[in-house]
Write an enzyme that holds these catalytic residues in place. Structure first.
Site, mmCIF file in Angstrom:
data_model
loop_
_atom_site.group_PDB
_atom_site.id
_atom_site.type_symbol
_atom_site.label_atom_id
_atom_site.label_comp_id
_atom_site.label_asym_id
_atom_site.label_seq_id
_atom_site.Cartn_x
_atom_site.Cartn_y
_atom_site.Cartn_z
ATOM 1 C CB CYS A 10 -5.199 4.548 2.202
ATOM 2 S SG CYS A 10 -5.702 5.875 3.308
ATOM 3 C CB CYS B 228 -8.074 0.671 -0.902
ATOM 4 S SG CYS B 228 -7.269 1.596 -2.205
ATOM 5 C CB CYS C 59 -9.186 1.494 -4.926
ATOM 6 S SG CYS C 59 -8.344 1.737 -3.366
#
Length: 128
Positions: free
Chosen positions: A8, A82, A86
């Site tokens: 996350c 995210c 990410c």
């Protein structure tokens, strides 16, 4: 043992709880890890309390970034919130869970997110 990483943004709520549930429900089957695209450096006290209610001590966890996963393959990378932020983790399978960040939620709403994460982790483990 299959490596599963939960990602996350802050690595302080969702991914920490997912890692904990994977350790609980996937013991002996998965190696559960978590990280954040922009780690906060701490585990949220609300997450610690929410997991304590279920008998899990989240104070043993730390908020960490994705550096440890650069160039290392995992079985599954689960992202939670995210999105494109990410960095790419080498994963045989990628899953994106649309789970809201519970950081500013009431305790009741936080528990709902916690319970949703537990359900999704159990479902994931069944597929491994």
């Amino acid at each position: 043992m299959k490596k599963v990483v939960f990602v996350c943004v802050e690595n302080s709520n969702r991914s920490q709880m997912a890692e904990a549930f994977a350790r609980i429900h996937g013991a002996g089957k998965v190696e559960a890890l978590s990280a954040g695209s922009r780690p906060s450096g701490r585990v949220n006290p609300k997450a610690i309390e929410a997991m304590k209610e279920l008998g899990y001590d989240l104070t043993t966890h730390t908020s960490k970034g994705l550096e440890a996963f650069n160039g290392k393959e995992v079985e599954v990378a689960v992202t939670m919130g995210c999105g494109d932020e990410c960095p790419l983790v080498l994963a045989k399978q990628r899953v994106d869970w649309k789970i809201p960040d519970p950081r500013d939620m009431t305790p009741e709403q936080f528990r709902e997110v916690r319970n949703l994460i537990e359900t999704k982790v159990k479902e994931l483990i069944q597929t491994l």
